[in-house]
Design a protein around this motif. Structure first.
Motif, PDB file in Angstrom:
ATOM      1  N   GLU A 184       0.843  -1.189   0.000  1.00 51.50           N
ATOM      2  CA  GLU A 184       0.000   0.000   0.000  1.00 51.50           C
ATOM      3  C   GLU A 184       0.881   1.243   0.000  1.00 51.50           C
ATOM      4  O   GLU A 184       2.062   1.188   0.335  1.00 51.50           O
ATOM      5  CB  GLU A 184      -0.923   0.002   1.223  1.00 51.50           C
ATOM      6  N   SER A 185       0.295   2.366  -0.350  1.00 49.59           N
ATOM      7  CA  SER A 185       1.056   3.603  -0.460  1.00 49.59           C
ATOM      8  C   SER A 185       1.375   4.184   0.916  1.00 49.59           C
ATOM      9  O   SER A 185       0.738   3.860   1.919  1.00 49.59           O
ATOM     10  CB  SER A 185       0.275   4.627  -1.286  1.00 49.59           C
ATOM     11  N   VAL A 203       8.630   0.684   1.433  1.00 47.78           N
ATOM     12  CA  VAL A 203       7.579   0.090   0.614  1.00 47.78           C
ATOM     13  C   VAL A 203       7.695   0.518  -0.844  1.00 47.78           C
ATOM     14  O   VAL A 203       7.272  -0.215  -1.749  1.00 47.78           O
ATOM     15  CB  VAL A 203       6.186   0.453   1.185  1.00 47.78           C
ATOM     16  N   GLU A 204       8.283   1.691  -1.102  1.00 49.65           N
ATOM     17  CA  GLU A 204       8.386   2.172  -2.480  1.00 49.65           C
ATOM     18  C   GLU A 204       9.340   1.328  -3.318  1.00 49.65           C
ATOM     19  O   GLU A 204       9.252   1.323  -4.543  1.00 49.65           O
ATOM     20  CB  GLU A 204       8.832   3.633  -2.483  1.00 49.65           C
ATOM     21  N   ALA A 205      10.265   0.626  -2.657  1.00 44.10           N
ATOM     22  CA  ALA A 205      11.232  -0.198  -3.384  1.00 44.10           C
ATOM     23  C   ALA A 205      10.835  -1.665  -3.419  1.00 44.10           C
ATOM     24  O   ALA A 205      11.577  -2.491  -3.955  1.00 44.10           O
ATOM     25  CB  ALA A 205      12.617  -0.054  -2.748  1.00 44.10           C
ATOM     26  N   ILE A 244      13.490  -4.159   6.717  1.00 45.86           N
ATOM     27  CA  ILE A 244      12.941  -5.137   5.779  1.00 45.86           C
ATOM     28  C   ILE A 244      13.959  -5.297   4.664  1.00 45.86           C
ATOM     29  O   ILE A 244      14.282  -4.336   3.964  1.00 45.86           O
ATOM     30  CB  ILE A 244      11.580  -4.693   5.219  1.00 45.86           C
ATOM     31  N   GLU A 245      14.474  -6.519   4.517  1.00 43.44           N
ATOM     32  CA  GLU A 245      15.570  -6.772   3.591  1.00 43.44           C
ATOM     33  C   GLU A 245      15.154  -7.802   2.544  1.00 43.44           C
ATOM     34  O   GLU A 245      14.542  -8.820   2.872  1.00 43.44           O
ATOM     35  CB  GLU A 245      16.793  -7.275   4.366  1.00 43.44           C
ATOM     36  N   PRO A 255       0.336  -1.288  -8.622  1.00 40.46           N
ATOM     37  CA  PRO A 255       0.977  -0.035  -8.272  1.00 40.46           C
ATOM     38  C   PRO A 255       0.491   0.488  -6.946  1.00 40.46           C
ATOM     39  O   PRO A 255      -0.541   0.078  -6.436  1.00 40.46           O
ATOM     40  CB  PRO A 255       0.561   0.902  -9.419  1.00 40.46           C
ATOM     41  N   GLY A 256       1.237   1.467  -6.412  1.00 38.31           N
ATOM     42  CA  GLY A 256       0.908   1.990  -5.094  1.00 38.31           C
ATOM     43  C   GLY A 256      -0.365   2.787  -5.051  1.00 38.31           C
ATOM     44  O   GLY A 256      -1.073   2.786  -4.068  1.00 38.31           O
ATOM     45  N   GLY A 257      -0.703   3.525  -6.108  1.00 36.26           N
ATOM     46  CA  GLY A 257      -1.935   4.295  -6.102  1.00 36.26           C
ATOM     47  C   GLY A 257      -1.757   5.659  -5.486  1.00 36.26           C
ATOM     48  O   GLY A 257      -0.667   6.102  -5.164  1.00 36.26           O
ATOM     49  N   ASP A 258      -2.879   6.351  -5.311  1.00 43.71           N
ATOM     50  CA  ASP A 258      -2.874   7.721  -4.814  1.00 43.71           C
ATOM     51  C   ASP A 258      -2.664   7.750  -3.313  1.00 43.71           C
ATOM     52  O   ASP A 258      -3.341   7.078  -2.560  1.00 43.71           O
ATOM     53  CB  ASP A 258      -4.217   8.374  -5.162  1.00 43.71           C
TER      54      ASP A 258
END
Length: 484
Positions: free
Chosen positions: A185-186, A224-226, A257-258, A373-376
């Motif tokens: 989630e974003s 989370v973005e990666a 988180i790896e 995708p993550g979304g808005d």
């Protein structure tokens, strides 16, 4: 043998006779001669029996004081805090996680006891604990009055270097666990009480034993973005909390988180679609038969929401799934094999059942054909704060109808119906049709994303398989001569 000795002989408590005798004498003095030694001894024995518990499961907030045996599973760092008053010294506290065969809880050591705990306690030691239980942030917490290491006692609790999802329990800290990312989630932002801005993000992690929602705070939220669905990772130094009756694994500044080179397997256990009932919260899996365009609507608070309907089919039937918020952006379409976890079965359009995938749900493309995708970011923040009710006054597809004012059939009917059948204008013609198997029974039904074709064939095909058929259309069904 005197009265005190007689009572002590029948007492099964971890206290020496000298300590018991001193307590009896103090009780006689306290009662000002209203009780003799025998009565005082019986009162002390009663108090001691009340303190002893059979296991951690018997410890409850509100007890005046408890005694129990437990094994150390984790020792935290000493933290300092400011006490009220200009001249007051800073306080110190250290948390120690303990467990026995019946459960686990957290011990709190304060000030001098905190220093001793940090220096002297080790994971694996068995402790005799005396303290006062209360309801803590992570469950039951005991403020320690006295503690000593018992070298002879044994408690059958395994100390783990790494946990499986099914091994996690409320109150655990310093948790390392490996899993496969099922959904992300974003990042969302929020204001803290001190005026600073915090960040939080979530993902769903699965392993062969189950799945759990992971909450990442502040600097860890950027991780989370990666990360993408399907990636295998290890959560390091997480801690387990409870939210809305479910366990969550949290990762703060101490944790990480790896990504892993090894691949962690996850196979969902889904409920058959024909067994779904109103009000169920379930996991379902199947092949996407059709997918509607994303629709937007205005919420009561003026913000914009979005939803997308897909129709999913398994071996027993099919159901429309409403994807709310960020999940409406997921790139899934006909032929994708998808698992939907923690969806709520509701009353949908035309009294048909509908599965609603909201902020607590996860959506996983099992064959890797889709993207999530993550979304808005703003939309995700509202989901986290208010849940499914944030999207509209109603539930499911009916909410979209109310929000945009379109005709109900245009607003929520699934595209499997709007696309129509390919057979109406092909009666008696020899045709070739390529599509995805969305029904593997008799007849086989193929879907090319725009229209469907019923096929009569003895060929062995399976859901999600893309095939081409050749034959003649008769009575609305293609009688296949070739299937390849």
């Amino acid at each position: 043998m005197g009265a005190i000795e007689d009572v002590y002989e029948d007492l099964e408590a971890d206290v020496s006779f000298e300590e018991f005798e001193e307590a009896v004498e103090a009780k006689v003095e306290q009662m000002g001669g209203l009780a003799d030694e025998e009565t005082a001894a019986m009162l002390i024995a009663h108090e001691l029996r009340d303190e002893e518990v059979n296991g951690i499961a018997d410890v409850a907030p509100g007890m005046d004081e408890v005694k129990f045996l437990a094994k150390v599973t984790a020792v935290g760092d000493v933290r300092t805090f400011e006490r009220d008053g200009d001249d007051a010294e800073d306080g110190r506290v250290v948390n120690v996680d303990v467990a026995d065969e019946t459960g686990s809880l957290r011990l709190a050591f304060w000030d001098e006891k905190a220093d001793a705990a940090e220096n002297e306690l080790e994971v694996g030691q068995v402790l005799r604990v005396k303290g006062r239980p209360k309801e803590g942030y992570n469950g039951i917490e005991v403020n320690v009055d006295e503690v000593e290491v018992d070298e002879d006692a044994e408690i059958d609790v395994q100390i783990r270097d790494s946990y499986r999802v099914e091994d996690l329990s409320l109150g655990l800290s310093d948790v390392n666990t490996k899993g496969r990312i099922l959904d992300t989630e974003s990042i969302r932002t929020f204001d803290r009480d001190d005026g600073s801005e915090g960040k939080v993000a979530n993902l769903t992690l699965g392993d062969p034993t189950g799945r759990i929602r992971v909450t990442m705070w502040d600097g860890q939220a950027d991780t989370v973005e990666a990360l993408a669905a399907g990636t295998s990772v290890e959560v390091v130094d997480g801690y387990v909390r409870e939210r809305d009756g479910s366990l969550e694994l949290h990762v703060g500044e101490r944790g990480a988180i790896e990504e892993l080179d090894e691949e962690i397997q996850y196979e969902p256990e889904s409920t058959a679609i024909d067994a779904l009932e109103m009000g169920d919260t379930v996991d379902i899996a199947g092949v996407v038969r059709s997918a509607d365009p994303k629709r937007t609507f205005d919420r009561d608070d003026g913000s914009e929401g979005q939803v997308r309907n897909v129709r999913v089919q398994d071996e027993t039937g099919d159901i429309r799934v409403a994807l709310w918020g960020d999940k409406a952006d997921y790139d899934i379409g006909p032929g994708d094999r998808v698992a939907f976890a923690d969806v709520e079965v509701q009353d949908g359009w035309q009294d048909d059942l509908e599965a609603s995938a909201g902020w607590r749900s996860s959506v996983t493309v099992l064959d890797g054909a889709g993207d999530a995708p993550g979304g808005d970011e703003g939309d995700g923040a509202n989901e986290q704060a208010t849940g499914l009710d944030a999207f509209a006054d109603g539930d499911g597809a009916d909410a979209v109808e109310a929000a945009d004012g379109d005709d109900a059939s245009a607003a929520v009917a699934d595209s499997g119906g709007s696309g129509g059948s390919a057979t109406a204008s092909l009666q008696g013609e020899a045709v070739e049709f390529t599509g995805t198997v969305v029904q593997a029974g008799s007849p086989v039904i193929l879907d090319d994303g725009e229209e469907t074709m019923s096929v009569e064939t003895d060929a062995d095909v399976h859901l999600g398989q893309e095939v081409t058929v050749r034959g003649t259309v008769s009575d609305g069904t293609l009688d296949a001569d070739d299937v390849f």
